[in-house]
Design a protein around this motif. Structure first.
Motif, PDB file in Angstrom:
ATOM      1  N   THR A 115       0.819  -1.223   0.000  1.00 29.39           N
ATOM      2  CA  THR A 115       0.000   0.000   0.000  1.00 29.39           C
ATOM      3  C   THR A 115       0.855   1.276   0.000  1.00 29.39           C
ATOM      4  O   THR A 115       0.476   2.278  -0.621  1.00 29.39           O
ATOM      5  CB  THR A 115      -0.942   0.024   1.220  1.00 29.39           C
ATOM      6  OG1 THR A 115      -0.162  -0.151   2.417  1.00 29.39           O
ATOM      7  CG2 THR A 115      -1.972  -1.085   1.112  1.00 29.39           C
ATOM      8  N   SER A 156      -9.351  -5.101  -1.476  1.00 25.89           N
ATOM      9  CA  SER A 156      -9.332  -5.168  -0.012  1.00 25.89           C
ATOM     10  C   SER A 156      -8.249  -6.155   0.417  1.00 25.89           C
ATOM     11  O   SER A 156      -7.766  -6.960  -0.392  1.00 25.89           O
ATOM     12  CB  SER A 156     -10.692  -5.640   0.515  1.00 25.89           C
ATOM     13  OG  SER A 156     -10.993  -6.937   0.007  1.00 25.89           O
ATOM     14  N   ASP A 157      -7.872  -6.110   1.695  1.00 30.30           N
ATOM     15  CA  ASP A 157      -6.783  -6.961   2.188  1.00 30.30           C
ATOM     16  C   ASP A 157      -7.073  -8.446   2.000  1.00 30.30           C
ATOM     17  O   ASP A 157      -6.177  -9.222   1.654  1.00 30.30           O
ATOM     18  CB  ASP A 157      -6.505  -6.667   3.661  1.00 30.30           C
ATOM     19  CG  ASP A 157      -5.825  -5.312   3.864  1.00 30.30           C
ATOM     20  OD1 ASP A 157      -5.297  -4.783   2.865  1.00 30.30           O
ATOM     21  OD2 ASP A 157      -5.825  -4.810   5.000  1.00 30.30           O
ATOM     22  N   ASP A 158      -8.324  -8.859   2.240  1.00 31.77           N
ATOM     23  CA  ASP A 158      -8.629 -10.285   2.109  1.00 31.77           C
ATOM     24  C   ASP A 158      -8.550 -10.742   0.649  1.00 31.77           C
ATOM     25  O   ASP A 158      -8.090 -11.858   0.357  1.00 31.77           O
ATOM     26  CB  ASP A 158     -10.010 -10.604   2.690  1.00 31.77           C
ATOM     27  CG  ASP A 158     -11.135  -9.880   1.962  1.00 31.77           C
ATOM     28  OD1 ASP A 158     -10.959  -8.708   1.594  1.00 31.77           O
ATOM     29  OD2 ASP A 158     -12.201 -10.510   1.756  1.00 31.77           O
ATOM     30  N   LYS A 159      -8.949  -9.882  -0.276  1.00 31.18           N
ATOM     31  CA  LYS A 159      -8.846 -10.227  -1.693  1.00 31.18           C
ATOM     32  C   LYS A 159      -7.388 -10.205  -2.166  1.00 31.18           C
ATOM     33  O   LYS A 159      -6.997 -10.997  -3.023  1.00 31.18           O
ATOM     34  CB  LYS A 159      -9.704  -9.284  -2.539  1.00 31.18           C
ATOM     35  CG  LYS A 159     -11.207  -9.542  -2.394  1.00 31.18           C
ATOM     36  CD  LYS A 159     -12.015  -8.696  -3.366  1.00 31.18           C
ATOM     37  CE  LYS A 159     -13.499  -9.043  -3.266  1.00 31.18           C
ATOM     38  NZ  LYS A 159     -14.310  -8.249  -4.224  1.00 31.18           N
TER      39      LYS A 159
END
Length: 318
Positions: A115, A156-159
């Protein structure tokens, strides 16, 4: 200390005095690749970490140029390996890909899913229209921004984690596919002691086939393989249709069944590519991969293929 000593004798580390920095291929041994890649990744990660910690406003020089040049050694080592891998018939050499590909995939995702790095690239991308960039700088910023977004920087972080796992699996499956193809190709031979069925095949190709037979333990006769220098003269010049058909069919079903079967690997690769494309917001892998290709979209590709079919089919009928 041992690692430092081994790097001193590594032809990749000191660079090359050849024109355009071309690698000294004659000095490169299989054992040089992994240490050189590990060293190159460590070197690049240290530079990237410094970029992330830089509190100054992102500029082309302190972000984009530094980011682009920090992987030069890694690019040289990996490009050298994969170019040779495409032409190398040695199975042990190809096995290195099982270790090299995951390392490259992991490093790539560390960069493209970071990020902090993306925020600096994004800042420059948003300044393109109003910033004082040359056309070359404009191009590099746009390309780098696209690289980030096409690898999930906006997810998103999970993706992002799902993308990491997919890329990790693909980095292992692709080399395995290539290795199976090589093994299946090397495993097949066509042997005959009847010289009459070799009518039309050039003498040079026949002599090579004779040498191959001797190397394989035959006292006489001719042996052809699916390697291109052996296969092509048969398909192009052999007068015997059955011989051409036998080798053509064998070539057409490399790794289709048998001990080097690639069918399940292909299905898994297709499935993973589809899942990644969906995660990134694309209909399928074709739409995803065409984002950076000249065709641009699947419709253009299909129109081109249909046009080729029209030309080729009439020629095939003749």
């Amino acid at each position: 200390i041992g690692e430092t000593m081994s790097l001193k004798s590594n032809p990749f580390i000191d660079g090359s005095e050849n024109r355009h920095g071309a690698p000294n291929f004659i000095d490169i041994k299989p054992e040089h690749y992994i240490p050189a890649i590990d060293h190159a990744i460590d070197k690049a990660e240290n530079i990237l970490e410094a970029i992330k910690k830089n509190s100054e406003t992102p500029t082309f020089e302190n972000t984009m140029l530094t980011m682009d040049t920090c992987t030069e050694l890694l690019d040289i080592v990996s490009t050298t390996y994969f170019n040779l891998m495409g032409a190398e018939s040695d199975n042990k050499f190809k096995e290195l890909a099982q270790e090299i590909s995951p390392k490259l995939s992991d490093f790539s995702n560390k960069v493209l899913l970071d990020t902090k790095l993306f925020s600096r690239v994004k800042y420059l991308f948003e300044q393109i229209e109003d910033g004082d960039f040359t056309s070359e700088q404009h191009r590099l910023i746009s390309e780098k921004y696209t690289d980030f977004t096409l690898n999930g920087a906006l997810l998103s972080d999970d993706k992002k984690e799902k993308v990491r796992k997919i890329d990790e699996e693909l980095s292992k499956l692709s080399p395995k596919y290539s290795q199976n193809s090589l093994n299946a190709t090397n495993d097949y031979t066509y042997y005959t002691e009847d010289e009459s069925i070799l009518s039309g095949i050039p003498e040079l190709a026949k002599n090579q086939a004779s040498e191959t037979a001797k190397k394989k333990g035959k006292k006489s006769g001719w042996m052809f393989t699916l390697q291109m220098p052996s296969l092509l003269p048969v398909l192009k010049y052999a007068n015997n249709r059955e011989v051409r058909e036998t080798l053509s069919r064998a070539s057409g079903k490399i790794s289709f069944g048998g001990k080097f079967d690639n069918q399940e690997i292909i299905k898994k690769i297709i499935s993973l590519r589809f899942d990644k494309a969906q995660l990134l917001g694309f209909e399928d892998h074709a739409e995803y991969t065409l984002q950076k290709r000249m065709a641009g979209n699947t419709k253009t590709v299909m129109n081109f293929i249909e046009r080729l079919y029209e030309v080729y089919f009439s020629a095939a009928e003749k």
